[in-house]
Design a protein around this motif. Structure first.
Motif, short mmCIF file in Angstrom:
data_model
loop_
_atom_site.label_atom_id
_atom_site.label_comp_id
_atom_site.label_asym_id
_atom_site.label_seq_id
_atom_site.Cartn_x
_atom_site.Cartn_y
_atom_site.Cartn_z
N LEU A 1 0.84 -1.20 0.00
CA LEU A 1 0.00 0.00 0.00
C LEU A 1 0.88 1.25 0.00
N THR A 2 0.33 2.33 -0.51
CA THR A 2 1.04 3.61 -0.42
C THR A 2 0.73 4.21 0.96
N LEU B 1 -0.62 6.94 1.67
CA LEU B 1 -1.97 7.52 1.66
C LEU B 1 -3.04 6.42 1.81
N GLU B 2 -2.86 5.34 1.06
CA GLU B 2 -3.83 4.23 1.16
C GLU B 2 -3.82 3.63 2.56
N TYR B 3 -2.63 3.58 3.16
CA TYR B 3 -2.51 3.04 4.52
C TYR B 3 -3.29 3.93 5.50
N ARG C 1 4.39 2.98 -3.26
CA ARG C 1 4.20 1.85 -2.34
C ARG C 1 5.32 1.80 -1.31
N ARG D 1 2.17 8.61 -2.65
CA ARG D 1 1.54 7.70 -3.62
C ARG D 1 2.51 6.64 -4.15
#
Lengths: 503, 261
Positions: free
Chosen positions: B91-92, B94-96, B131, B129
């Motif tokens: 995950l990036t 931000l996604e995390y 990973r 953004r």
């Protein structure tokens, strides 16, 4: 080699007393099968003719593709796994030697896997009446050496052609395609509508009867080697060893450079987005977990090949089912619906095993206020959603041509997928994704149960599609009984290992 | 003064006793450093407070919430960051943060604003953004810390938070922790870097063999060692001196009462 053996042992199935009992039972069943084979074939002397030579050569080709699938996957993974590789390349050992040993480990692993199946089945025949058949093990070893050399060459070629960022994913997809190549090729004729039966062996037998089958002399080498003729066996072993040695020697430096280049470049760049969007933060625990699991499934190259192999088997069957629905072929429809349901259960099972057991940050979930059951539901949904998306076009076609068949197939697939998911909830073995490949599949009990329950639900679907809806209750009840007997309470699930502690 | 964390009579035994009859209190607006030699029971204590390890006995209260009977409510106001970053490599950042915010049911608008703010403060905005798999250990630690702060916890539990961070990042994290304490939050952390505890901690607890040997401000701990006649020739002026004197002979060390400020 010792490191490789340690990894192999760490990943072996059937740890603990229950696992050993399971393996013992499996071995006993296989040896019993081998004894029956030995009794049946005691007085049989295989003829060496065009038909037997062709079938043996084709058999070797199938085994080679299956082995190549594994060696390609292992060779590409070897480039990205740091672990002991950094230590080996920083030592005074030459890169060719490192690659030779690493490749030998891959070949030994593949050979062992096939020997585990071949020895109990053919061992009794070798002991009793056919000592020459021991040559089969030599053929397996030579196929493994050749497949390892080919896997290495392919992995390095991919690395050179498409670079470190894409090689891992492409190699895994390619490995799955190679593994399913023979099945896909045999199904292609049927799907394209030229043949009604996909029996390649029957086709070859017909050609042999007509005298049209004339394999080249070199094609007889595998059969002669399998029957224990020393020269063909030596030729195969020698040729494969030469190919193996040459590829390890010539690719050693390139492999060490590639392994260094691969460091930190594992996976494609994530798609760029503008700024953080408010919408991405919406949805609460369920949607956040679902989104995270789907992202992780889509980005894990090594896991992709495991699931893709099953998907590859699902696609031709689904296409065939659509064709039969359009042409109104009743019996074929029932069989096809059953196969689709079975494979849906298998794909969902593989994905559920990944989403439920392979959790990289279990402590993060455990310290969050999110409830365990909600997290599990989200993880199960993440496993079932790709299966639903995969089957949606098929169900759409079926709704158009045969709505009743569509309803049974959808219901059966949903039930099979859900059952596989539940089995993975009850028999999960939490571990980190990075350890996942070494750990092999899920628990053997869950794996066998998944197959049995999916098969029973598939049978029920087939019966319902064939117009015997009442009879389909029997396999359904059996599936229900199997599920109930394998149900595990929260305490038992927790005992399986690290697990979520919220309740 | 509001009590952020109350631990009373905490016991945990694995193959051998890991934590024994442990009492400690952390107040809101306080940074508490739990120090001890390897295997002293620091991490086990923090894991029990975070709800990761079930205590055999004892009471844990987080801002008045009984963490053993209502763990979800206690966890809602708590964050845990261990020395090994709890992140997903694929995950990036931000996604995390989106995922972690979802776990704590953070309002979308608030979550987005905090994520932007944390990523900027921790110097991760340009990497938001990408990973995490290619990140250094220090960067991963920063992502994990951002995750721990995304729900604005009232109690922050940190196990060796500065491991793997370079000097600039360590300074940044220390400043962020002190900002939180000034804003009324509470922080309990373990560290082997005694200078960090000496400079940052309002109070220090020293644990060895699963027992809290001493607790108090640095001054109170110094006074205790002097009183016990265990100070060195220079009077045992640094925390290192105090720590070494207390942990050298834990059995003979005075109990907590003597040093509490």
């Amino acid at each position: 080699m010792r490191l490789y053996w340690r990894n192999f042992r760490a990943g072996r199935a059937g740890k603990g007393p229950r696992g050993l009992i399971g393996l013992g039972v499996l071995a006993a069943v296989m040896i019993a099968g081998g004894v029956f084979i030995a009794l049946g074939l005691h007085d049989w002397r295989p003829p060496i003719n065009a038909l037997s030579v062709t079938i043996a050569a084709l058999g070797c080709l199938v085994v080679f593709t299956l082995m190549l699938s594994q060696t390609l996957s292992a060779s590409s993974e070897a480039l990205y796994e740091r672990g002991d590789l950094d230590l080996l390349f920083s030592s005074p050992i030459g890169p060719a030697k490192v690659l030779f040993v690493r490749a030998l480990g891959v070949a030994a692993g593949v050979t062992t896997l096939f020997l585990l199946a071949a020895v109990p089945l053919l061992g009794p025949s070798i002991v009793w009446g056919h000592p020459g058949w021991i040559g089969l093990f030599g053929v397996l070893a030579s196929l493994a050496l050749a497949a390892t050399a080919a896997g290495l060459l392919l992995a390095m070629a991919l690395f050179a052609l498409i670079g470190p960022r894409r090689t891992r994913t492409v190699a895994q997809v390619l490995a799955a395609l190679v593994g399913a190549a023979f099945f896909l090729a045999s199904q292609a004729r049927t799907i394209l509508g030229r043949e009604t039966s996909g029996s390649l062996v029957a086709d070859i037998a017909r050609q042999a009867q007509d005298g049209r089958l004339r394999p080249p002399p070199v094609a007889s080498l595998p059969l002669r080697a399998m029957l224990g003729e020393p020269l063909p066996l030596l030729a195969l072993l020698g040729g494969a060893s030469l190919l193996f040695g040459l590829s390890a020697a010539t690719l050693g430096r390139r492999f060490s450079d590639a392994a260094a280049a691969a460091q930190g470049k594992t996976g494609a760049r994530a798609p760029r987005r503008g700024t953080a969007s408010t919408r991405a933060f919406a949805g609460g625990v369920f949607l956040a977990t679902l989104r995270k699991e789907l992202l992780l499934i889509g980005r894990d190259a090594a896991l992709l090949s495991q699931v893709m192999l099953r998907v590859l088997y699902l696609i031709p069957t689904a296409l065939l089912l659509s064709r039969n629905a359009a042409s109104g072929a009743g019996a074929a429809l029932a069989g096809g619906a059953g196969v689709v349901v079975f494979l849906a259960g298998q794909v969902a099972g593989s994905l559920a095993w990944i989403t439920l057991s392979a959790e990289e940050a279990p402590d993060l979930l455990a310290v969050s206020p999110a409830g365990t059951s909600l997290l599990r539901r989200a993880k199960l949904a993440a496993a079932m959603l790709p299966v639903a998306l995969l089957l949606a076009p098929l169900i759409g076609v079926l709704v158009w041509f045969a709505p009743v068949v569509a309803a049974w197939t959808a219901a059966g697939a949903l039930l099979a997928a859900w059952s596989s998911g539940l089995l993975n909830v009850w028999h999960q073995r939490p571990g980190k994704r990075s350890e996942f490949r070494r750990r092999g599949g899920s628990s053997w009990l869950a794996t066998i149960a998944e197959i049995v329950v999916s098969a029973l639900i598939a049978g029920a679907t087939g019966l319902a599609v064939a117009g015997f809806a009442a009879w389909s209750l029997i396999p359904l009840v059996l599936a229900g009984v199997a599920l109930l007997s394998l149900r595990r309470g929260e305490a038992q699930i927790a005992r399986n290992g690290r697990t979520l502690v919220n309740s | 003064m509001t009590e952020a964390l109350i631990v009373r009579g905490l016991d945990k035994t694995f193959a051998k006793p890991a934590v024994m009859d442990l009492d400690l209190t952390v107040h809101a607006g306080e940074l508490y450093a739990l120090l001890g030699p390897n295997g002293a029971g620091k991490t086990t204590t923090l894991r029990m407070v975070a709800g990761l390890t079930r205590p055999d006995k004892g009471e844990i209260r987080v801002f008045g919430i009984d963490a053993r009977t209502d763990p979800a409510a206690a966890k809602a106001v708590t964050a845990w960051a261990p020395d090994e970053a709890m992140i997903y490599d694929k995950l990036t950042p931000l996604e995390y943060l989106e995922f972690v915010a979802g776990l704590w049911n953070v309002e979308p608008k608030v979550g987005k604003a905090r994520a932007d703010d944390l990523l900027a403060k921790l110097g991760l905005a340009s990497e938001a953004r990408r990973r995490c798999e290619g990140f250094s250990r220090g960067m991963k630690q920063k992502v994990a810390l951002a995750g721990a702060l995304i729900h604005d916890p009232k109690l922050l539990i940190l196990d060796e938070p500065l491991t793997g961070l370079d000097a600039a990042a360590a300074r940044l994290v220390k400043d962020m922790l002190q900002d939180r304490v000034r804003a009324g939050g509470a922080v309990i952390l373990t560290t082997h870097i005694l200078e960090v505890a000496e400079r940052m901690a309002d109070r220090i607890g020293i644990i060895a063999g699963g027992r809290l040997l001493a607790e108090g401000t640095l001054e109170a701990l110094r006074a205790q060692t002097r009183r016990d006649g265990r100070a060195g020739a220079d009077g045992g002026s640094t925390l290192e001196d105090v720590f070494l004197q207390l942990t050298a002979d834990p059995v003979a060390a005075s109990v907590v009462d003597g040093a509490s400020a």
